[in-house]
Design an enzyme around this catalytic site. Structure first.
Site, PDB file in Angstrom:
ATOM      1  N   GLY A  84       0.704  -1.257   0.045  1.00  0.00           N
ATOM      2  CA  GLY A  84       0.148  -0.024  -0.158  1.00  0.00           C
ATOM      3  C   GLY A  84       0.783   1.150   0.186  1.00  0.00           C
TER       4      GLY A  84
ATOM      5  CG  HIS B   8       1.680  -2.193 -15.255  1.00  0.00           C
ATOM      6  ND1 HIS B   8       1.328  -3.388 -14.511  1.00  0.00           N
ATOM      7  CD2 HIS B   8       2.605  -2.396 -15.998  1.00  0.00           C
ATOM      8  CE1 HIS B   8       2.310  -4.215 -15.269  1.00  0.00           C
ATOM      9  NE2 HIS B   8       2.888  -3.725 -16.078  1.00  0.00           N
TER      10      HIS B   8
ATOM     11  N   GLY C 141      -8.937  -5.791 -20.186  1.00  0.00           N
ATOM     12  CA  GLY C 141      -7.725  -6.301 -20.579  1.00  0.00           C
ATOM     13  C   GLY C 141      -6.833  -6.492 -19.384  1.00  0.00           C
TER      14      GLY C 141
ATOM     15  CG  ASP D 146      -1.204  -4.654 -16.210  1.00  0.00           C
ATOM     16  OD1 ASP D 146      -1.861  -4.269 -15.288  1.00  0.00           O
ATOM     17  OD2 ASP D 146      -0.402  -5.809 -16.299  1.00  0.00           O
TER      18      ASP D 146
ATOM     19  CD  GLU E 198       4.834   2.069  -8.846  1.00  0.00           C
ATOM     20  OE1 GLU E 198       4.536   1.394 -10.076  1.00  0.00           O
ATOM     21  OE2 GLU E 198       4.603   1.980  -7.642  1.00  0.00           O
TER      22      GLU E 198
ATOM     23  CG  ASN F 238      -3.441  -0.861 -12.283  1.00  0.00           C
ATOM     24  OD1 ASN F 238      -3.500  -1.115 -11.407  1.00  0.00           O
ATOM     25  ND2 ASN F 238      -2.860  -1.802 -13.342  1.00  0.00           N
TER      26      ASN F 238
ATOM     27  CG  ASN G  72       1.764   3.119  -5.689  1.00  0.00           C
ATOM     28  OD1 ASN G  72       2.367   4.206  -6.315  1.00  0.00           O
ATOM     29  ND2 ASN G  72       2.355   1.950  -5.893  1.00  0.00           N
TER      30      ASN G  72
HETATM   31  C1  GRF Z   1       3.327  -1.259  -7.577  1.00  0.00           C
HETATM   32  O1  GRF Z   1       4.619  -1.274  -7.999  1.00  0.00           O
HETATM   33  C2  GRF Z   1       2.440  -1.188  -8.479  1.00  0.00           C
HETATM   34  O2  GRF Z   1       2.877  -0.570  -9.601  1.00  0.00           O
HETATM   35  C3  GRF Z   1       1.994  -2.472  -8.782  1.00  0.00           C
HETATM   36  O3  GRF Z   1       1.997  -3.015  -7.590  1.00  0.00           O
HETATM   37  C4  GRF Z   1       2.766  -2.473  -6.788  1.00  0.00           C
HETATM   38  C5  GRF Z   1       2.098  -1.985  -5.498  1.00  0.00           C
HETATM   39  O4  GRF Z   1       2.968  -1.617  -4.469  1.00  0.00           O
HETATM   40  N1  GRF Z   1       0.803  -2.483  -9.750  1.00  0.00           N
HETATM   41  P1  GRF Z   1       2.391  -0.853  -3.240  1.00  0.00           P
HETATM   42  O5  GRF Z   1       1.368  -1.769  -2.665  1.00  0.00           O
HETATM   43  O6  GRF Z   1       1.535   0.380  -3.751  1.00  0.00           O
HETATM   44  O7  GRF Z   1       3.563  -0.636  -2.340  1.00  0.00           O
END
Ligand code: GRF
Length: 194
Positions: A11, A110, A144, A146, A175, A108, A13
């Site tokens: 988590g 990625h 789809g 990603d 990110e 999302n 992000n």
């Molecule tokens: C990130 O690298 C994101 O791009 C991918 O999964 C990871 C999640 O990381 N989809 P976090 O749980 O947000 O630390």
């Protein structure tokens, strides 16, 4: 704007989204955080910030996201007033009916320069392929894996002595800036279309 976050892991992000809201650079609030993993750290982080959390019970399926569970997830998000759903490390494929409940309102993040390297551990794929750069992408979710229209994308260099872990950490720094920026952008577009 009320956000809902779905995640399966750490988590970080979601934390970046919380931080952007706290420092006033993102005008939103997180109404609900759901995880398909009851032990995921994302739930701890959310609780620490007083955010409502819940577990998505996929009934023992490891990767499948059963249709009826998606319908129930959509309902829970709607009941929490969620307007925009952010997948943040959520490891199941979102399909109908969840997609239908939030048309063009599911994002999302990625860790690759999509459309290159969809799927799992994409930074490793880029490294193994001898690429000179990797990166991350925030995109709208379609049915789809990603795929879906790209909202924002940023690259990072791959250095000659990079390990998979070092490269992933470098991507994650980007990110954490890119996801709040993409939510801001979509939020502005939603406002303008009202
Ligand atoms: C990130 O690298 C994101 O791009 C991918 O999964 C990871 C999640 O990381 N989809 P976090 O749980 O947000 O630390």
């Amino acid at each position: 704007m009320v956000l809902g976050v779905l995640g399966s892991g750490s988590g970080s992000n979601m934390q970046a989204i919380i931080d952007a809201i706290a420092d006033g650079t993102l005008d939103a609030r997180i109404g609900l955080v759901l995880s398909d993993n009851p032990d995921a750290f994302i739930l701890e982080r959310a609780k620490k910030h007083g955010i409502e959390t819940g577990v998505i019970d996929c009934g023992g399926f490891k990767t499948k996201f059963p249709e009826e569970v998606q319908a129930e997830t959509a309902l829970r998000l709607k009941q929490a007033g969620v307007e925009l759903v952010c997948l943040a490390g959520f490891l199941r494929l979102v399909k109908r009916p969840l997609l239908d409940a939030f048309p063009n309102r599911i994002l999302n993040i990625h860790p690759a320069l999509l459309p290159a390297y969809p799927g799992l551990e994409s930074w490793k794929q880029a490294l193994d392929a001898g690429e000179k750069e990797a990166g991350c992408t925030v995109h709208f979710v379609d049915d789809g894996m990603d795929t879906g229209p790209i909202i924002l994308q940023e690259s990072v260099p791959i250095l000659s002595d990079d390990t998979a872990e070092v490269l992933h950490a470098r991507i994650q720094v980007i990110e954490h800036r890119l996801y709040p920026a993409a939510i801001r952008k979509v939020g502005r577009e939603i406002e303008e279309s009202r």
